[in-house]
Motif scaffolding. Structure first.
Motif, PDB file in Angstrom:
ATOM      1  N   LEU A  78       0.836  -1.202   0.000  1.00 58.38           N
ATOM      2  CA  LEU A  78       0.000   0.000   0.000  1.00 58.38           C
ATOM      3  C   LEU A  78       0.873   1.257   0.000  1.00 58.38           C
ATOM      4  CD1 LEU A  78      -2.667   1.563   0.327  1.00 58.38           C
ATOM      5  CD2 LEU A  78      -2.632   0.955   2.739  1.00 58.38           C
ATOM      6  N   LEU A  79       1.877   1.294   0.843  1.00 60.59           N
ATOM      7  CA  LEU A  79       2.799   2.430   0.892  1.00 60.59           C
ATOM      8  C   LEU A  79       3.468   2.652  -0.461  1.00 60.59           C
ATOM      9  CD1 LEU A  79       4.571   4.574   2.367  1.00 60.59           C
ATOM     10  CD2 LEU A  79       6.120   2.677   2.937  1.00 60.59           C
ATOM     11  N   ARG A  80       4.027   1.619  -1.023  1.00 61.59           N
ATOM     12  CA  ARG A  80       4.747   1.743  -2.292  1.00 61.59           C
ATOM     13  C   ARG A  80       3.836   2.251  -3.400  1.00 61.59           C
ATOM     14  NH1 ARG A  80       9.433  -1.868  -2.831  1.00 61.59           N
ATOM     15  NH2 ARG A  80       9.455  -1.099  -4.965  1.00 61.59           N
ATOM     16  N   ILE A  81       2.646   1.668  -3.490  1.00 65.12           N
ATOM     17  CA  ILE A  81       1.721   2.059  -4.559  1.00 65.12           C
ATOM     18  C   ILE A  81       1.193   3.467  -4.321  1.00 65.12           C
ATOM     19  CG2 ILE A  81      -0.523   1.536  -5.598  1.00 65.12           C
ATOM     20  CD1 ILE A  81       0.234  -1.475  -5.146  1.00 65.12           C
ATOM     21  N   ALA A  82       0.821   3.776  -3.094  1.00 63.63           N
ATOM     22  CA  ALA A  82       0.292   5.108  -2.786  1.00 63.63           C
ATOM     23  C   ALA A  82       1.312   6.199  -3.089  1.00 63.63           C
ATOM     24  CB  ALA A  82      -0.137   5.177  -1.323  1.00 63.63           C
ATOM     25  N   ARG A 136      -3.983   5.450  -7.026  1.00 70.47           N
ATOM     26  CA  ARG A 136      -2.808   4.976  -7.753  1.00 70.47           C
ATOM     27  C   ARG A 136      -2.830   3.457  -7.898  1.00 70.47           C
ATOM     28  NH1 ARG A 136       0.329   9.291  -4.768  1.00 70.47           N
ATOM     29  NH2 ARG A 136       0.449  10.926  -6.340  1.00 70.47           N
ATOM     30  N   MET A 137      -2.300   3.028  -9.038  1.00 71.17           N
ATOM     31  CA  MET A 137      -2.215   1.602  -9.342  1.00 71.17           C
ATOM     32  C   MET A 137      -0.752   1.168  -9.311  1.00 71.17           C
ATOM     33  SD  MET A 137      -5.371   0.533  -9.971  1.00 71.17           S
ATOM     34  CE  MET A 137      -5.214  -0.952 -10.969  1.00 71.17           C
ATOM     35  N   GLY A 138      -0.539  -0.075  -8.939  1.00 74.11           N
ATOM     36  CA  GLY A 138       0.797  -0.640  -8.912  1.00 74.11           C
ATOM     37  C   GLY A 138       0.731  -2.124  -9.200  1.00 74.11           C
ATOM     38  N   HIS A 139       1.874  -2.774  -9.106  1.00 74.56           N
ATOM     39  CA  HIS A 139       1.975  -4.195  -9.437  1.00 74.56           C
ATOM     40  C   HIS A 139       2.462  -4.978  -8.217  1.00 74.56           C
ATOM     41  CE1 HIS A 139       1.527  -3.117 -13.662  1.00 74.56           C
ATOM     42  NE2 HIS A 139       2.323  -2.100 -13.373  1.00 74.56           N
ATOM     43  N   GLY A 142       2.123 -10.581  -8.995  1.00 76.78           N
ATOM     44  CA  GLY A 142       1.828 -11.047 -10.339  1.00 76.78           C
ATOM     45  C   GLY A 142       0.663 -10.354 -11.019  1.00 76.78           C
ATOM     46  N   GLY A 143       0.177  -9.281 -10.464  1.00 75.14           N
ATOM     47  CA  GLY A 143      -0.934  -8.570 -11.080  1.00 75.14           C
ATOM     48  C   GLY A 143      -0.913  -7.098 -10.735  1.00 75.14           C
ATOM     49  N   GLU A 144      -1.991  -6.435 -11.075  1.00 78.00           N
ATOM     50  CA  GLU A 144      -2.093  -5.003 -10.845  1.00 78.00           C
ATOM     51  C   GLU A 144      -3.175  -4.728  -9.810  1.00 78.00           C
ATOM     52  OE1 GLU A 144      -1.738  -1.225 -13.714  1.00 78.00           O
ATOM     53  OE2 GLU A 144      -3.452  -2.513 -14.154  1.00 78.00           O
TER      54      GLU A 144
END
Length: 171
Positions: A78-82, A136-139, A142-144
């Motif tokens: 969550l931190l990384r994607i946010a 925000r979207m991230g990976h 194995g998915g998004e």
């Protein structure tokens, strides 16, 4: 109030967790889960903590430890994607984590305190996210997925395991 994520915002195997989250304020739900979980398990004995409802299943202590470990991972994602990091984040093998953690050597009180600390850290992060960060979207795995979906997955994962605890360990 954070809206429920759309199905394209998370991997299909997380649908169960998202579905378990009731409508309403996600932050309030996550905050309330701390006392619900700690209160429900406060009177459990150490003997009950090592109970396994079937051969090859985790002990109650291992379930609690798994809940904290999984939240650590999901909160990190969550931190990384946010923050806008689109670097693909790996999955993790929950069986490996549990088998190498030695959760049964800790008291239930220690494990519940650990869960509580992890949840407080998750809440600290969530309270500081704005609407843009949630979208925000991230990976990962194995998915998004979106940051928003991870908030719901965290809440739903705790509900899922408390349902199992209530049905199979403390029925």
């Amino acid at each position: 109030m954070l809206s429920r994520p759309k199905s394209e915002e998370f991997l299909p195997h997380f649908q169960e967790y998202v579905n378990l989250v009731p409508g309403g304020n996600l932050l309030e739900l996550l905050e309330g889960q701390i006392s619900q979980i700690v209160d429900r398990l406060a009177s459990v004995t150490e003997e009950q903590g090592t109970y396994r409802y079937a051969e090859g299943k985790w002990s109650l202590k291992e379930v609690i430890g798994h809940m904290a470990d999984t939240e650590r991972i999901m909160s990190y994602r969550l931190l990384r994607i946010a923050r806008g990091d689109t670097t693909p984040l790996p999955g993790f093998e929950e069986q490996l984590f549990v088998s190498n953690a030695g959760f049964d050597r800790f008291t239930l009180g220690e494990l519940l305190k650990d869960f509580q600390c992890v949840r407080e850290d998750t809440l600290s992060l969530i309270r500081r996210l704005d609407e843009t960060a949630w979208q925000r979207m991230g990976h990962y795995g194995g998915g998004e997925g979106s940051a928003r979906s991870l908030g719901y997955i965290i809440a739903g994962h705790a509900i899922h395991h408390m349902n199992i605890i209530n049905e199979r360990y403390l029925a």
